[in-house]
Design a protein around this motif. Structure first.
Motif, PDB file in Angstrom:
ATOM      1  N   ASN A 289      43.372  31.396  33.454  1.00 52.38           N
ATOM      2  CA  ASN A 289      42.495  30.975  34.553  1.00 52.38           C
ATOM      3  C   ASN A 289      41.806  32.161  35.225  1.00 52.38           C
ATOM      4  N   ASP A 290      41.358  33.108  34.429  1.00 53.84           N
ATOM      5  CA  ASP A 290      40.710  34.292  34.981  1.00 53.84           C
ATOM      6  C   ASP A 290      39.325  34.466  34.379  1.00 53.84           C
ATOM      7  N   LEU A 291      38.692  35.588  34.675  1.00 53.37           N
ATOM      8  CA  LEU A 291      37.340  35.843  34.189  1.00 53.37           C
ATOM      9  C   LEU A 291      37.277  35.885  32.666  1.00 53.37           C
ATOM     10  N   ILE A 292      38.333  36.371  32.033  1.00 51.78           N
ATOM     11  CA  ILE A 292      38.351  36.460  30.570  1.00 51.78           C
ATOM     12  C   ILE A 292      38.170  35.080  29.948  1.00 51.78           C
ATOM     13  N   ASP A 293      38.848  34.085  30.495  1.00 54.93           N
ATOM     14  CA  ASP A 293      38.723  32.729  29.967  1.00 54.93           C
ATOM     15  C   ASP A 293      37.285  32.234  30.037  1.00 54.93           C
ATOM     16  N   ILE A 294      36.606  32.534  31.154  1.00 54.38           N
ATOM     17  CA  ILE A 294      35.219  32.120  31.308  1.00 54.38           C
ATOM     18  C   ILE A 294      34.318  32.843  30.304  1.00 54.38           C
ATOM     19  N   LEU A 295      34.531  34.136  30.116  1.00 54.54           N
ATOM     20  CA  LEU A 295      33.709  34.902  29.178  1.00 54.54           C
ATOM     21  C   LEU A 295      33.905  34.414  27.740  1.00 54.54           C
ATOM     22  N   ILE A 296      35.130  34.050  27.409  1.00 54.42           N
ATOM     23  CA  ILE A 296      35.394  33.504  26.069  1.00 54.42           C
ATOM     24  C   ILE A 296      34.646  32.181  25.893  1.00 54.42           C
ATOM     25  N   LYS A 297      34.642  31.376  26.950  1.00 56.40           N
ATOM     26  CA  LYS A 297      33.903  30.109  26.909  1.00 56.40           C
ATOM     27  C   LYS A 297      32.417  30.372  26.698  1.00 56.40           C
ATOM     28  N   PHE A 298      31.865  31.357  27.425  1.00 59.26           N
ATOM     29  CA  PHE A 298      30.454  31.722  27.243  1.00 59.26           C
ATOM     30  C   PHE A 298      30.192  32.099  25.787  1.00 59.26           C
ATOM     31  N   ARG A 299      31.063  32.910  25.259  1.00 59.79           N
ATOM     32  CA  ARG A 299      30.868  33.417  23.901  1.00 59.79           C
ATOM     33  C   ARG A 299      30.854  32.285  22.883  1.00 59.79           C
ATOM     34  N   ARG A 300      31.778  31.354  23.021  1.00 57.26           N
ATOM     35  CA  ARG A 300      31.851  30.249  22.074  1.00 57.26           C
ATOM     36  C   ARG A 300      30.638  29.338  22.199  1.00 57.26           C
ATOM     37  N   GLU A 301      30.202  29.074  23.438  1.00 58.16           N
ATOM     38  CA  GLU A 301      29.014  28.250  23.636  1.00 58.16           C
ATOM     39  C   GLU A 301      27.784  28.929  23.054  1.00 58.16           C
ATOM     40  N   ALA A 302      27.700  30.242  23.250  1.00 60.46           N
ATOM     41  CA  ALA A 302      26.553  30.991  22.734  1.00 60.46           C
ATOM     42  C   ALA A 302      26.544  31.011  21.206  1.00 60.46           C
ATOM     43  N   GLU A 303      27.722  31.119  20.608  1.00 60.13           N
ATOM     44  CA  GLU A 303      27.805  31.121  19.146  1.00 60.13           C
ATOM     45  C   GLU A 303      27.343  29.781  18.574  1.00 60.13           C
ATOM     46  N   GLU A 304      27.641  28.687  19.282  1.00 62.30           N
ATOM     47  CA  GLU A 304      27.170  27.370  18.848  1.00 62.30           C
ATOM     48  C   GLU A 304      25.653  27.276  18.965  1.00 62.30           C
ATOM     49  N   GLU A 305      25.112  27.845  20.061  1.00 58.58           N
ATOM     50  CA  GLU A 305      23.657  27.847  20.242  1.00 58.58           C
ATOM     51  C   GLU A 305      22.981  28.678  19.156  1.00 58.58           C
ATOM     52  N   ALA A 306      23.620  29.772  18.782  1.00 57.09           N
ATOM     53  CA  ALA A 306      23.060  30.646  17.746  1.00 57.09           C
ATOM     54  C   ALA A 306      22.976  29.916  16.406  1.00 57.09           C
ATOM     55  N   LYS A 307      23.954  29.062  16.143  1.00 59.09           N
ATOM     56  CA  LYS A 307      23.954  28.286  14.900  1.00 59.09           C
ATOM     57  C   LYS A 307      22.772  27.321  14.857  1.00 59.09           C
TER      58      LYS A 307
END
Length: 535
Positions: A289-307
């Motif tokens: 429940n920290d900033l790292i969790d949010i950044l990981i979420k951003f990364r995964r969402e961005a990777e889906e957008e990149a696809k």
């Protein structure tokens, strides 16, 4: 005879060349002088009120030469006789015409109502040489700023603060142990300490565990890698001072001299640390429940957008690491400074300190000695004390924006404020927030330290629209809740077992460092720390 003639000829040639060189230099100097004089006639030609500039520096001489601190200098501009009674006044940032806003309605309009015209800061870093410094939420420009802001906002909701609370409170307990481990004089049960450093150790550990998911252990190892890198960012020697002044006042120099918010070593450390932590967290599936969790979420969402063929900014350069980097740097420095300024004011105002300690004591007793999020939120007097500290000492004494009208528009009209002027594209705007917060028109007896001015029954004597230590509008400090929480928790655990008094090294009036754009006390804050458990 031949040699004599030769030497005479050489001397004549040198004289002629020297004359030509001097004439050329004189022409260049005269041209530059005439050009500057024309530049400095801008506000006169616009027939608007302005403060007379000095050559080269414009209206920034006191700041650039480190003659005085930014708070004092912006107060000087704000209260200048040419500025009084005007909603805005013309100034020059070096040779660049800029506006200093004074009227609260105009400030509110610029920062909130017509935010679309002023959505970018004038301050900037260079994306090519300092991606960590330029791609973060503070320095990023629209529309990238908006994308980051929307994605980061969930990190700082009250719900997230509750989830992070145990992590922060655990560090606050270590801070209390650190203070209690300090040797005290047997007779007075006290010791003299420069308080900014232990406060910075505490906030560094808080940021490390909430933003990086790591135990920095700065309180047990003051020379640890997190604290060493934090010091590099905000140690204002002459070079570091010039870098920060370039970021905020003359960004063009940032590109020329390749100035960096984060040094090469600090950039490598912060980038490697955040990337390594994210990879480990993704590998194990651990959540905190920290900033790292949010950044990981951003990364995964961005990777889906990149696809899908999109090019999300969050995957470019160091965008993810940059958010953690600015959270680290801004988070530990501003809160540790606020805690230190609070302690200084408590030493100067022992009656206020006594009331604060009594509230802390009652909170512990009524909560069976347990510290909870709700308990911290219920410390109304502490909240007012911190607010009053931030009125006197906001982390950044000014706000900056730049006008960005839509294509085809002439600029932003100030006719509604009785000024026949359109703010052109790229013109810097400055709001001297600390000067406004110390204006007797807005706050009764502003020089006094009075937390009670924030009580509901006293707000009629104070204009709360003039209170903006975290900025106002869509570009306000996203970490305000977090900053207040870690500051209050640190103060709670400090006052649980200690209080402060002035010592021989405590100044009657605090001097701010003239080299520091982010305000710091000059020479630190030395106080007498008295050990006195509340129960």
């Amino acid at each position: 005879m031949i040699i004599t003639n030769l030497l005479t000829g050489i001397a004549g040639a040198l004289t002629n060349n020297l004359t030509e060189i001097l004439a050329t230099l004189a022409f260049i100097c005269a041209t530059v002088y005439i050009w500057l004089q024309y530049q400095y006639s801008y506000w006169r030609r616009q027939r608007l009120p302005y403060i007379e500039p000095t050559l080269i520096f414009g209206n920034l001489k006191g700041i650039i030469n480190s003659e005085c601190d930014p708070c004092t200098w912006f107060q000087y501009l704000y209260n200048h006789e040419k500025a009084k009674e005007h909603p805005a006044v013309g100034i020059y940032i070096f040779n660049k015409p800029s506006l200093l806003l004074r009227d609260l309605e105009l400030i509110k309009t610029v920062m909130i109502k017509d935010f679309n015209y002023f959505s970018n800061r004038h301050s900037a870093s260079d994306p090519h040489s300092d991606s960590l410094g330029s791609d973060n939420l503070f320095f990023a420009k629209n529309p990238i700023w908006k994308e980051i802001r929307v994605k980061l906002t969930p990190v700082f909701t009250s719900g997230k603060m509750k989830q992070m609370f145990p992590l922060i409170e655990g560090i606050a307990q270590e801070y209390d142990k650190y203070l209690c481990s300090q040797k005290v004089d047997a007779k007075t049960n006290s010791t003299v300490i420069e308080v900014k450093e232990p406060n910075a150790l505490y906030t560094t550990d808080v940021i490390a565990i909430t933003a990086y998911g790591l135990q920095a252990n700065s309180l047990s190892d003051p020379n640890g890698i997190f604290r060493r890198n934090g010091k590099k960012i905000f140690t204002f020697n002459w070079l570091r001072a010039m870098e920060f002044k370039a970021f905020f006042f003359l960004p063009i120099l940032v590109k020329i001299f390749r100035f960096k918010v984060f040094s090469t070593d600090t950039t490598i450390f912060l980038r490697d640390t955040i990337n390594r932590t994210m990879e480990e967290r993704m590998r194990t599936g651990t959540t905190r429940n920290d900033l790292i969790d949010i950044l990981i979420k951003f990364r995964r969402e961005a990777e889906e957008e990149a696809k899908e063929g999109k090019k999300p900014f969050i995957l470019e350069r160091d965008a993810l690491a940059a958010q953690a980097a600015i959270f680290f740097s801004a988070g530990f420095e501003t809160s540790s400074a606020t805690m230190s300024f609070t302690m200084y004011e408590m030493a100067r105002n022992p009656d206020v300190q006594q009331r604060l300690r009594e509230e802390v004591r009652e909170a512990f007793l009524s909560n069976d000695g347990k510290v909870t999020y709700e308990m911290i939120m219920g410390l109304k007097y502490m909240d007012n004390v911190v607010k009053e500290v931030l009125r006197h000492y906001p982390p950044l004494p000014f706000l900056d924006r730049v006008c960005t009208p839509k294509a085809g528009e002439e600029g932003y009209s100030l006719k509604a404020f009785n000024m026949d002027f359109n703010v052109p594209a790229n013109m810097p705007i400055y709001i001297p927030q600390q000067a406004i917060q110390m204006d007797p028109q807005h706050f009764k007896d502003p020089e006094s330290f009075n937390p009670d001015r924030f009580l509901p029954e006293n707000k009629h004597e104070n204009n709360m629209n003039a209170y903006m230590p975290f900025g106002i509008g869509p570009h306000n400090c996203i970490g305000e809740r977090f900053a207040m929480l870690q500051t209050k928790l640190g103060l709670l655990y400090f006052y649980r077992n200690h209080y402060v008094t002035a010592c021989d090294k405590t100044p009657k009036k605090l001097q701010l460092d003239p080299r520091a754009v982010v305000i710091q006390s000059l020479g630190g804050i030395h106080l007498n720390i008295v050990r006195d458990p509340l129960f």
